[in-house]
Design an enzyme around this catalytic site. Structure first.
Site: not given
Length: 499
Positions: A190, A321, A417
């Site tokens: 991320s 995600e 995610h």
């Protein structure tokens, strides 16, 4: 080095350190790589950490950097430790043997939208990497206002400078822990993956690592100096002080971070591009800034021009995600055809885009289609561009996709995610991993992913062929893993010339 059943002693230029020995792995926690960033050091580039007399205990995680909690419901899904103290620019090391020579080194850069996160999260435990012959390092770096406030005053990207300072410390000290300073792999997820993209492009980071892994983050997430200056001005307005670093430093730090949260909420709820510029799409008011010096240009542009040539790169994304941000909050069920259509127009997609995404997802709701489209915009297409740019300059490039779907939220959370982290670290048994992966995730996938990350750190080859822009070969991790050529290629082609 001396060794007992419970502790290990090593010596570095700063002084002697006592670590803990557990199951054949030595760990050293809370080691300062830079001075405390407070008082005279507030809003300054990282300063050298002081030496100490005697033996310093490195048995527990050190202080975390100032940060607010995540917004609900993510504060429950992604809880993170808050450890008080000023010496927060610290790192943690796990090693199979401090007396060894030439072990591969991996340095983990945590995620958290450049506003949250810590190297002390339990699912980042480095025991399994050390078990498999890697010296694993996790770091803290300044976040939010302290890390990325920009006022056009010659100070910028302090969070990235912290990351560089940590890498310099690793270069200068990791040999005392058995590591090879010439075989360092940086990896992050991320905001950590975006940091990897930035570091690949930064002149000042050149030579500090040999390999890099970008998980769910690439080279598109930085904002212009003009936008960052606006955000700095908005912060000063909320605080009721001049847009001056010294004036902001006088405000109690808790008030500063309350103002940061208020700005983030406004950008999220009313993402007006006139007011927020690129932040209206990125939704991160404090993130790396293209300052023309430390970060000379958008990272992806620098990488495409050859800035990362010579570095082995592995990168990838999770297949769904955006579901992390839309399913737990319930937002996925509040998207109708009108909102979906406006989003497609906002992304400048061609008129048939929704039909293309729908054809691959029979029966998908408007919210599920928006999740797929926004996953591509924010994560997958930037990863594709990074793979294209790096491999186009002759750089060794390997691409993966995490496709295993979490059973949580009735199976709707999917391959969301951050899901891959517990598999990569082989920490499916750690606290918090079950909040994304459920109670019984498949260990077989952790075995495959962890093995690939270790192999890449050792040799630059995770076990499948390098990326080819014609074939576009991607290793897909699932209950049955294997290489897929150009996954979702028709959707990928929709973004040509757009993203």
């Amino acid at each position: 080095m001396s060794l007992s059943t419970t502790d290990v002693l090593v010596e570095i230029p700063q002084g002697r350190l006592r670590g803990a020995l557990t199951d054949g792995v030595a760990s050293f926690k809370g080691i300062p790589y830079a001075a405390a960033p407070f008082g005279a050091n507030r809003f300054k580039a990282p300063q050298p950490a002081a030496a100490w007399q005697g033996i310093r205990n490195a048995l527990a995680f050190g202080p975390t950097v100032p940060k607010p909690p995540y917004f609900p419901p993510f504060d429950a899904i992604l809880p993170e430790p808050v450890i008080e103290g000023e010496e927060c620019l610290n790192l943690n090391i796990w090693t199979p043997d401090p007396a060894a020579k030439g072990l591969p080194v991996m340095v983990w850069i945590h995620g958290g939208a450049f506003a949250n996160g810590t190297g002390a999260a339990p699912n980042y435990d480095g025991h399994r990497f050390a078990r498999d012959g890697v010296v694993l390092v996790t770091i803290n770096y300044r976040l939010g206002v302290d890390g990325f406030l920009f006022l056009g005053d010659g100070v910028s990207n302090l969070g990235l400078l912290d990351q560089i300072a940590a890498l310099v410390w690793v270069r200068d000290n990791i040999g005392a822990f058995g590591g090879d300073k010439n075989n360092v792999t940086i990896f992050g997820e991320s905001a950590g993956g975006m940091s990897v993209g930035s570091l690949l492009s930064m002149p000042r980071a050149k030579g500090l690592f040999k390999r890099a892994i970008a998980q769910s983050g690439a080279g598109h997430h930085a904002i212009s100096a003009a936008t960052a200056s606006k955000v700095g001005g908005y912060l000063a307005e909320v605080l009721g002080v001049p847009a001056d670093r010294a004036a902001i430093a006088e405000v109690p730090i808790t008030k500063v971070y309350e103002a940061q949260v208020a700005l983030s909420a406004e950008a999220f709820m009313v993402p007006d591009p006139v007011k927020w510029g690129e932040v209206a799409a990125n939704l991160m008011p404090f993130e790396p800034v293209i300052d023309g010096d430390l970060l000379p240009a958008m990272p992806i542009a620098r990488i495409a021009a050859g800035a990362s040539a010579g570095v082995d790169l592995m990168l990838g994304t999770n297949r769904e995600e955006q579901r992390l941000f839309m399913v737990p909050s319930g937002a996925i069920d509040h998207i109708d055809e009108n909102v979906l259509g406006m989003a497609a127009v906002g992304y400048r997609l061609p008129a048939d885009a929704i039909k293309v995404y729908s054809a691959a997802r029979p029966g998908a709701t408007p919210g599920e289609l928006l999740a797929a489209i926004s996953t591509d915009w924010f994560f997958r297409i930037p990863a594709v561009r990074l793979a294209e740019g790096h491999s186009g300059n002759g750089g060794s490039t390997h691409v993966y996709e995490m496709a295993w779907r979490s059973p949580l939220f009735g199976g709707r959370l999917g391959a969301c995610h951050a899901l891959e982290i517990g598999f990569v670290f082989d920490t499916l048994d750690a606290d918090w991993t079950d909040r994304l992966a459920g109670s019984n995730p498949p260990q077989s996938i952790a075995n495959e992913m962890h093995r690939a990350w270790v192999a890449f750190a050792r040799t630059g080859d995770p076990g499948w062929k390098t990326y080819n822009a014609d074939r576009r070969n991607v290793m897909r991790f699932d209950t049955t893993s294997g290489v897929v050529d150009d996954p979702d290629g028709e959707e990928r082609r929709l973004w040509e010339g757009i993203r």
